[in-house]
Motif scaffolding. Sequence first.
Motif, mmCIF file in Angstrom:
data_model
loop_
_atom_site.group_PDB
_atom_site.id
_atom_site.type_symbol
_atom_site.label_atom_id
_atom_site.label_comp_id
_atom_site.label_asym_id
_atom_site.label_seq_id
_atom_site.Cartn_x
_atom_site.Cartn_y
_atom_site.Cartn_z
ATOM 1 N N PHE A 145 0.596 -1.674 0.069
ATOM 2 C CA PHE A 145 -0.019 -0.060 0.466
ATOM 3 C C PHE A 145 0.624 1.274 -0.326
ATOM 4 N N ASP A 146 0.510 2.134 -0.873
ATOM 5 C CA ASP A 146 1.564 3.457 -0.939
ATOM 6 C C ASP A 146 0.431 4.371 -0.844
ATOM 7 N N ASN A 147 0.160 5.133 0.291
ATOM 8 C CA ASN A 147 -0.852 5.802 0.760
ATOM 9 C C ASN A 147 -2.161 4.949 1.147
ATOM 10 N N ASP A 148 -2.879 5.953 0.088
ATOM 11 C CA ASP A 148 -3.917 4.670 0.041
ATOM 12 C C ASP A 148 -4.260 3.615 -1.174
ATOM 13 N N ASP A 149 -3.105 4.180 -2.485
ATOM 14 C CA ASP A 149 -2.874 3.274 -3.419
ATOM 15 C C ASP A 149 -2.548 1.388 -2.785
ATOM 16 N N LEU A 150 -3.564 0.779 -3.497
ATOM 17 C CA LEU A 150 -2.620 -0.780 -3.685
ATOM 18 C C LEU A 150 -2.065 -0.746 -4.620
ATOM 19 N N VAL A 151 -0.294 -0.975 -4.593
ATOM 20 C CA VAL A 151 0.185 -1.317 -5.986
ATOM 21 C C VAL A 151 0.519 -3.356 -6.277
ATOM 22 N N LEU A 152 1.182 -3.544 -7.099
ATOM 23 C CA LEU A 152 1.237 -5.151 -7.675
ATOM 24 C C LEU A 152 2.362 -4.426 -8.103
ATOM 25 N N ASP A 153 3.430 -5.235 -7.671
ATOM 26 C CA ASP A 153 4.695 -4.550 -8.479
ATOM 27 C C ASP A 153 5.732 -6.256 -8.723
#
Length: 176
Positions: A145-153
């Motif tokens: 989680f980056d702030n309120d974002d969900l990141v798939l990396d």
Amino acid sequence: MRASMSMIVLWLLTPLLVGCHTSQTRESSALQEGGLPPVAGVWRLVELHDWNADGEDVSALGVHAPGVFVYTPDGHLSLHIMTEHERDLIDRDTSDAEFGRIYYPYIGYFGTYDVDYERMTITHHIEGAKVPNRIGTAATRPFYFDNDDLVLDFTNPDGRRFYRRLKRVETFDDPS
């Protein structure tokens, strides 16, 4: 014999029932213990990158490709991404080859998912997909989680890297 048969059926179904319950409580307990937001929800794709093994950005769908990822609280998943590039409109006389060219740039599949908060991975169990080879497979994706974002990396074994940044647009009510 009837009581014994009922007990056998209950004994056989218990792992399935417990498995479903564990999936829901696993996310809840991780929220309480780790303070992480839930993965369950509707997410809009806001940024997409695909890099080849040499590090070249080869994002055929475009960096701002429209897409949606739906993770339900009971463990179902639906994912759709289409090209950001303008596509030609089709008419009744469009050939199959032309139709395929226009609508090729699309990723779509559905199934179920599991979240492992200890490893910070989401595993997509693909039941149906635009690409038939994906049906019956599982795709495990590291996330954060980056702030309120969900990141798939994630990076595939062949060196290709994929990045998806998702912004939550809807949450689900707590199923408990």
